[in-house]
Write an enzyme that holds these catalytic residues in place. Sequence first.
Site, PDB file in Angstrom:
ATOM      1  N   HIS A  69       0.590  -6.455  -2.499  1.00  0.00           N
ATOM      2  CA  HIS A  69       0.674  -5.728  -1.126  1.00  0.00           C
ATOM      3  C   HIS A  69      -0.540  -6.084  -0.562  1.00  0.00           C
ATOM      4  CE1 HIS A  69      -0.853  -2.605  -3.255  1.00  0.00           C
ATOM      5  NE2 HIS A  69      -1.497  -2.311  -2.545  1.00  0.00           N
ATOM      6  N   HIS A 153      -6.262  -7.964   2.971  1.00  0.00           N
ATOM      7  CA  HIS A 153      -6.135  -8.705   1.896  1.00  0.00           C
ATOM      8  C   HIS A 153      -5.206  -8.052   0.893  1.00  0.00           C
ATOM      9  CE1 HIS A 153      -7.934  -4.739   0.843  1.00  0.00           C
ATOM     10  NE2 HIS A 153      -7.800  -5.148  -0.634  1.00  0.00           N
TER      11      HIS A 153
HETATM   12  P1  A2P Z   1      -6.304  -2.416  -1.956  1.00  0.00           P
HETATM   13  O1  A2P Z   1      -5.422  -2.218  -0.668  1.00  0.00           O
HETATM   14  O2  A2P Z   1      -7.482  -3.008  -1.917  1.00  0.00           O
HETATM   15  O3  A2P Z   1      -5.272  -3.055  -3.244  1.00  0.00           O
HETATM   16  P2  A2P Z   1      -5.016   3.359  -5.849  1.00  0.00           P
HETATM   17  O4  A2P Z   1      -4.036   3.008  -6.782  1.00  0.00           O
HETATM   18  O5  A2P Z   1      -6.305   3.327  -6.279  1.00  0.00           O
HETATM   19  O6  A2P Z   1      -4.695   4.789  -5.406  1.00  0.00           O
HETATM   20  O7  A2P Z   1      -4.773   2.442  -4.460  1.00  0.00           O
HETATM   21  C1  A2P Z   1      -3.631   2.363  -4.055  1.00  0.00           C
HETATM   22  C2  A2P Z   1      -3.516   1.141  -2.777  1.00  0.00           C
HETATM   23  O8  A2P Z   1      -4.504   1.783  -1.879  1.00  0.00           O
HETATM   24  C3  A2P Z   1      -4.418   0.028  -3.436  1.00  0.00           C
HETATM   25  O9  A2P Z   1      -3.794  -0.839  -2.959  1.00  0.00           O
HETATM   26  C4  A2P Z   1      -5.937   0.157  -2.852  1.00  0.00           C
HETATM   27  O10 A2P Z   1      -6.556  -0.948  -2.758  1.00  0.00           O
HETATM   28  C5  A2P Z   1      -5.595   0.912  -1.541  1.00  0.00           C
HETATM   29  N1  A2P Z   1      -6.677   1.960  -1.473  1.00  0.00           N
HETATM   30  C6  A2P Z   1      -6.982   3.007  -2.396  1.00  0.00           C
HETATM   31  N2  A2P Z   1      -7.936   3.906  -1.855  1.00  0.00           N
HETATM   32  C7  A2P Z   1      -8.371   3.367  -0.563  1.00  0.00           C
HETATM   33  C8  A2P Z   1      -9.093   3.469   0.513  1.00  0.00           C
HETATM   34  N3  A2P Z   1     -10.107   4.586   0.202  1.00  0.00           N
HETATM   35  N4  A2P Z   1      -9.132   2.651   1.677  1.00  0.00           N
HETATM   36  C9  A2P Z   1      -8.298   1.718   1.731  1.00  0.00           C
HETATM   37  N5  A2P Z   1      -7.182   1.285   0.854  1.00  0.00           N
HETATM   38  C10 A2P Z   1      -7.468   1.977  -0.460  1.00  0.00           C
END
Ligand code: A2P
Length: 218
Positions: A69, A153
């Site tokens: 995603h 991304h």
């Molecule tokens: P990404 O979008 O780069 O894939 P997690 O499993 O660590 O809770 O993260 C769930 C999703 O949210 C993942 O897709 C992750 O990264 C995104 N994510 C986690 N923390 C943040 C943050 N502080 N800012 C933006 N996106 C985040």
Amino acid sequence: APLEETSLPLYFGWFLLSPVQVKIGCTAMDFLKTLDTLEAFKKHIADFTGEAEKEVDLEQYFQAKRSLHCTTKFCNYGKADGAAEYAKNPVVIKSYGSVSELSLTALFVTPRTVGARVSLSEQQLQLWPADAEKEPEAAVPGSAALPAGSRAHVTLGCAEGVQPVQTGLDLLQILTLPQGEVVEEMELGSLRYYGEGRWMLSLREPICAAACFSSFYG
Ligand code: A2P
């Protein structure tokens, strides 16, 4: 906890439909398989292994992600700044559940993450939070000056112990650096090196990926 406290998701984003997930997974694997055999990559192998001459199998090095995603807004169930405002935005409400085409224009690799850069359309940018690129100067110097959507991304894999949030930070960092020389023309596109184990492949043909705008609760 009262229901209303848990009604915001972990994050909103575009979720790639399954056939295209397989396609992108395969393309990324092919790229990693080729990258770690290139002389240019081997020259900088210490960025990944800490020592020269040692080999690395990038396919093993990264733990592949499932459920690919492109995050728009990380809400952390309402604990993140601006989460409630985002969920209430009429464009978000109107677009919820709709399918659009994401354009994947580059693949990037660092010692921490592997991901695909997404180039958002004008319409998709309406779902992009205004502060997404505004990381603290100490975290990613210069990121706040990047155009909206720069961080977009798809996380494809993370090295052991690395959280997926790192992928967006790695992409922002690459985009703030001066564009390096093309070190190799690959079948998929032009490969550039950005120092400290950071590589980016600009795809000759962007990958078109159908994706549904929705949210994830976990
Ligand atoms: P990404 O979008 O780069 O894939 P997690 O499993 O660590 O809770 O993260 C769930 C999703 O949210 C993942 O897709 C992750 O990264 C995104 N994510 C986690 N923390 C943040 C943050 N502080 N800012 C933006 N996106 C985040």
